[in-house]
Write an enzyme that holds these catalytic residues in place. Structure first.
Site, PDB file in Angstrom:
ATOM      1  CG  HIS A 253      22.885  11.180 -27.679  1.00  0.00           C
ATOM      2  ND1 HIS A 253      21.949  12.412 -27.584  1.00  0.00           N
ATOM      3  CD2 HIS A 253      22.968  10.841 -26.425  1.00  0.00           C
ATOM      4  CE1 HIS A 253      21.983  12.712 -26.225  1.00  0.00           C
ATOM      5  NE2 HIS A 253      22.700  11.831 -25.678  1.00  0.00           N
ATOM      6  CG  ASN A 254      20.047  14.546 -30.156  1.00  0.00           C
ATOM      7  OD1 ASN A 254      20.753  14.257 -29.388  1.00  0.00           O
ATOM      8  ND2 ASN A 254      19.321  15.638 -30.427  1.00  0.00           N
TER       9      ASN A 254
ATOM     10  CD  GLU B  44      17.710  14.242 -26.434  1.00  0.00           C
ATOM     11  OE1 GLU B  44      18.930  14.304 -26.219  1.00  0.00           O
ATOM     12  OE2 GLU B  44      17.210  15.156 -27.021  1.00  0.00           O
TER      13      GLU B  44
ATOM     14  CB  SER C 265      25.085  15.140 -25.291  1.00  0.00           C
ATOM     15  OG  SER C 265      23.951  15.039 -24.715  1.00  0.00           O
TER      16      SER C 265
ATOM     17  CE  LYS D  28      23.945  15.562 -28.892  1.00  0.00           C
ATOM     18  NZ  LYS D  28      22.859  16.462 -29.458  1.00  0.00           N
TER      19      LYS D  28
END
Ligand SMILES: O=C(O)[C@H](O)[C@@H](O)[C@H](O)[C@H](O)COP(=O)(O)O
Length: 298
Positions: free
Chosen positions: A174-175, A178, A121, A171
């Site tokens: 995380h996205n 986001e 990231s 991840k």
């Protein structure tokens, strides 16, 4: 250390430079030969093929893939595998679906090759000057890679996340976050834009970024975007997505976790791709049928 890199897109190119700066010997390749030339001019050892890349190593081989998620990852692994031996490492640093990673991990394990999954990231600037990386995989392989990643990440921006798959899973989530954060920021500015007040959005972003609860890199990026175009005049509100939001929602369903914000953010991305919708026609038709409410004709 010696490190290979396949995929010199915006992220891969910058990461190759970052690793090179930190004193590593980087062998890099891409299907685009112009990019290979370009990176060679920067001091990285650009090579023409995956085979040449693998044969360039003098010791243990560790090769980072930064290619688009999906079939291309399988294809590159197929091409690379014959040139690797037991103990060598493939690092998938792209946004692969964690279930695909788990399958690939098992397939490679049969040949004694480690697959390490890294959620990467920080965008292109991060790739160049300091990443955030979330790394999952076998202890032996992640310990081998950790000193390299400690150097190319920002301080405290590197984490060994656990067993194979855990880096890509982290991840992915995380996205998902986001997506939710960006959707909320977008909606906030939409309300400002529809209101009777007259705000300077660049100034709004700036003030929010100084001491407020929602100060963040995303708001900083908004300040930057509004400084170029006060009302984002040239941009259509089409919000593409690469899959991570869908997978996050799938994981939420698998684990029966409540994730309404992330789910709706993904649905808003789909909605943004359509000028009109069939569900809209259905609701309009129903209102007309039961209540005689006017429909807007084409
Ligand atoms: O953490 C990051 O650096 C970003 O998340 C990065 O990985 C990429 O920009 C997204 O994958 C875009 O995702 P969408 O195309 O799905 O919005």
């Amino acid at each position: 250390m010696e490190i290979g890199l396949i995929g010199l897109g915006k992220m891969g190119f910058n990461m190759a430079l970052n690793m090179n700066d930190k004193g590593n010997t980087v062998f890099a390749t891409d299907v685009n030969k112009d990019t290979v030339k370009e990176i060679s001019a920067e001091g990285v050892k650009g090579v023409d093929s995956i085979e040449e890349l693998a044969n360039s190593f003098t010791g243990r081989k560790a090769v980072i893939l930064l290619v688009p998620a999906g079939e291309i990852v399988d294809q590159v692994i197929e091409q690379l595998k014959p040139h690797l031996t037991e103990g060598d490492i493939i690092v998938d640093a792209g946004n692969s679906m964690y279930k695909h990673t788990l399958r690939r991990y098992e397939e490679l394990k049969a040949s004694g090759i480690h697959l390490v999954d890294v959620g990467t990231s920080g965008g292109t600037d991060g790739a160049r000057y300091g990443l955030c990386a979330m790394m999952g995989g076998d202890d032996d392989a992640v310990n081998y890679l950790a000193p390299l990643y400690e150097k190319i990440c920002v301080e405290k921006g590197f984490m060994i996340t656990g067993r194979a798959g855990s880096g890509h899973f982290l991840k992915m989530v995380h996205n998902g976050i986001e997506y939710g954060m960006m959707q909320a920021i977008g909606e906030g500015f939409e309300i400002l834009d529809k209101s009777d007040f007259d705000y300077d959005y660049e100034a709004v972003s700036r003030v929010w970024n100084n001491g407020s609860v929602i100060r963040s890199w995303l708001i900083e990026l908004m300040e930057n975007a509004f400084s170029k175009q006060p009302k984002l005049e040239d941009i259509r509100g089409v919000m593409n997505s690469s899959g991570e939001g869908i997978w996050t929602v799938e994981a939420a369903l698998d684990y029966q976790a409540s994730a309404p914000v992330i789910a709706l953010s993904q649905f808003m991305r789909f909605r943004s791709l359509e000028d009109d919708t069939f569900h809209g026609k259905v609701v309009a038709a129903l209102r007309n049928e039961f209540g005689g409410h006017a429909v807007v004709k084409k």
